[in-house]
Write a protein that holds these residues in place. Structure first.
Motif, PDB file in Angstrom:
ATOM      1  N   ASP A  79       1.708  15.182 -12.222  1.00 51.67           N
ATOM      2  CA  ASP A  79       0.543  15.878 -12.804  1.00 51.67           C
ATOM      3  C   ASP A  79       0.506  17.339 -12.368  1.00 51.67           C
ATOM      4  N   ALA A  80       0.799  17.552 -11.063  1.00 57.42           N
ATOM      5  CA  ALA A  80       0.813  18.921 -10.559  1.00 57.42           C
ATOM      6  C   ALA A  80       1.905  19.747 -11.251  1.00 57.42           C
ATOM      7  N   LYS A  81       3.067  19.097 -11.465  1.00 54.68           N
ATOM      8  CA  LYS A  81       4.157  19.784 -12.152  1.00 54.68           C
ATOM      9  C   LYS A  81       3.752  20.140 -13.576  1.00 54.68           C
ATOM     10  N   LEU A  82       3.137  19.148 -14.266  1.00 53.44           N
ATOM     11  CA  LEU A  82       2.673  19.416 -15.631  1.00 53.44           C
ATOM     12  C   LEU A  82       1.612  20.511 -15.635  1.00 53.44           C
ATOM     13  N   ALA A  83       0.690  20.423 -14.622  1.00 53.04           N
ATOM     14  CA  ALA A  83      -0.355  21.452 -14.551  1.00 53.04           C
ATOM     15  C   ALA A  83       0.252  22.822 -14.282  1.00 53.04           C
ATOM     16  N   HIS A  84       1.301  22.832 -13.410  1.00 57.28           N
ATOM     17  CA  HIS A  84       1.969  24.099 -13.125  1.00 57.28           C
ATOM     18  C   HIS A  84       2.653  24.640 -14.375  1.00 57.28           C
ATOM     19  N   GLU A  85       3.328  23.728 -15.090  1.00 56.46           N
ATOM     20  CA  GLU A  85       3.983  24.148 -16.335  1.00 56.46           C
ATOM     21  C   GLU A  85       2.947  24.623 -17.348  1.00 56.46           C
ATOM     22  N   GLU A  86       1.832  23.865 -17.422  1.00 52.72           N
ATOM     23  CA  GLU A  86       0.774  24.269 -18.348  1.00 52.72           C
ATOM     24  C   GLU A  86       0.179  25.609 -17.925  1.00 52.72           C
ATOM     25  N   SER A  87       0.031  25.772 -16.573  1.00 50.86           N
ATOM     26  CA  SER A  87      -0.495  27.038 -16.068  1.00 50.86           C
ATOM     27  C   SER A  87       0.444  28.191 -16.409  1.00 50.86           C
TER      28      SER A  87
ATOM     29  N   ARG B 188       0.829  -1.214   0.000  1.00 48.48           N
ATOM     30  CA  ARG B 188       0.000   0.000   0.000  1.00 48.48           C
ATOM     31  C   ARG B 188       0.858   1.258   0.000  1.00 48.48           C
ATOM     32  N   GLU B 189       1.974   1.203   0.750  1.00 45.56           N
ATOM     33  CA  GLU B 189       2.866   2.358   0.776  1.00 45.56           C
ATOM     34  C   GLU B 189       3.459   2.616  -0.604  1.00 45.56           C
ATOM     35  N   LYS B 190       3.866   1.530  -1.295  1.00 42.88           N
ATOM     36  CA  LYS B 190       4.406   1.691  -2.645  1.00 42.88           C
ATOM     37  C   LYS B 190       3.350   2.261  -3.582  1.00 42.88           C
ATOM     38  N   GLU B 191       2.105   1.743  -3.459  1.00 38.48           N
ATOM     39  CA  GLU B 191       1.021   2.268  -4.305  1.00 38.48           C
ATOM     40  C   GLU B 191       0.770   3.748  -4.009  1.00 38.48           C
ATOM     41  N   GLN B 192       0.761   4.076  -2.690  1.00 40.08           N
ATOM     42  CA  GLN B 192       0.556   5.484  -2.327  1.00 40.08           C
ATOM     43  C   GLN B 192       1.698   6.356  -2.828  1.00 40.08           C
ATOM     44  N   ASN B 193       2.935   5.845  -2.721  1.00 39.63           N
ATOM     45  CA  ASN B 193       4.083   6.601  -3.234  1.00 39.63           C
ATOM     46  C   ASN B 193       3.978   6.793  -4.747  1.00 39.63           C
ATOM     47  N   THR B 194       3.521   5.707  -5.433  1.00 39.65           N
ATOM     48  CA  THR B 194       3.351   5.808  -6.883  1.00 39.65           C
ATOM     49  C   THR B 194       2.285   6.847  -7.232  1.00 39.65           C
ATOM     50  N   LYS B 195       1.154   6.763  -6.482  1.00 32.16           N
ATOM     51  CA  LYS B 195       0.089   7.739  -6.729  1.00 32.16           C
ATOM     52  C   LYS B 195       0.561   9.156  -6.409  1.00 32.16           C
ATOM     53  N   LEU B 196       1.310   9.289  -5.301  1.00 32.74           N
ATOM     54  CA  LEU B 196       1.825  10.598  -4.922  1.00 32.74           C
ATOM     55  C   LEU B 196       2.793  11.129  -5.969  1.00 32.74           C
TER      56      LEU B 196
END
Length: 235
Positions: free
Chosen positions: A130-138, A116-124
């Motif tokens: 995604d946030a970085k891409l969104a920031h770059e897109e922003s 679960r920790e690995k999955e959470q780390n992967t999701k994080l």
């Protein structure tokens, strides 16, 4: 029972040299001859020794019985201890089995938690990307918006200048037409009065004042328009 003299002598000889005496119930059957004090002393000594031997055997028997009782008690205690040990071993085996099951369960929980920790780390990590891409897109959209804003402001400025130029041209045209119209009407009225031969002093004065006012207003309008145009260029 009286014994023969030869037997008596043998018994006394054996007692004297071998220290072996007659024992047991057989002593109750032997009787000494009258006046035979030596044999009587022998029988008395044999009875004492028999009595002593009996006491010793009794003591030994009691000791043996006591030891047997103690051994029996010890055996019972050993059986009880063995049963307790067997029970303790069974409990230890059961505890070991439970501990192994608990260990297996703990390992499984640990693996699940790690998964679960690995999955959470992967999701994080994915969310961060995604946030970085969104920031770059922003940032890109912001830059595009700023560029569009600059273009729009430039277009608006050009449009405003064009509109101001067209407005000023229209104002100048209307002012010129008004000036020309007023001048034409005033001149026509002045000529009409001269042709009729009426007193033209008032018309002449009015015509002169009116032309002066029109020229003054014309120059004022043109100066105002030029000042506005110059200010727009400075902006």
């Amino acid at each position: 029972m009286k014994i023969q003299k030869s037997t008596r002598d043998i018994l006394l000889e054996i007692a004297k040299h071998k220290r072996v005496y007659v024992e047991g119930n057989f002593l109750k059957l032997i009787e000494p001859e009258e006046g035979d004090e030596e044999f009587e002393e022998y029988l008395k000594l044999c009875k004492e020794k028999d009595s002593t031997s009996r006491r010793k055997r009794l003591e030994v028997t009691k000791q043996v019985q006591k030891q047997n009782s103690e051994l029996e008690s010890a055996q019972k205690e050993n059986i009880r201890v063995n049963r307790q040990l067997e029970k303790a071993v069974e409990e230890a085996v059961e505890a070991k089995s439970k501990a192994e099951e608990l260990l297996i369960t703990s390992k499984q929980h640990f693996r699940n938690a790690e998964k679960r920790e690995k999955e959470q780390n992967t999701k994080l990590q994915s969310a961060l990307e995604d946030a970085k891409l969104a920031h770059e897109e922003s940032d890109s959209l912001r830059a595009a918006a700023e560029q569009a804003k600059e273009v729009a402001e430039a277009d608006l400025s050009i449009l405003q200048k064009k509109t101001q130029t067209e407005l000023m041209g229209s104002i100048v045209k209307v002012a010129l037409w008004v000036i020309m119209g007023v001048g034409f009407v005033t001149t026509a009225l002045y000529v009409f009065v001269l042709l009729l031969g009426h007193d033209s002093k008032i018309i002449e004065s009015t015509w002169s004042n009116l032309f002066g006012i029109l020229l003054t207003n014309s120059f004022s309008i043109i100066g105002t328009i030029m000042g506005v145009k110059h200010a727009s260029k400075d902006k």
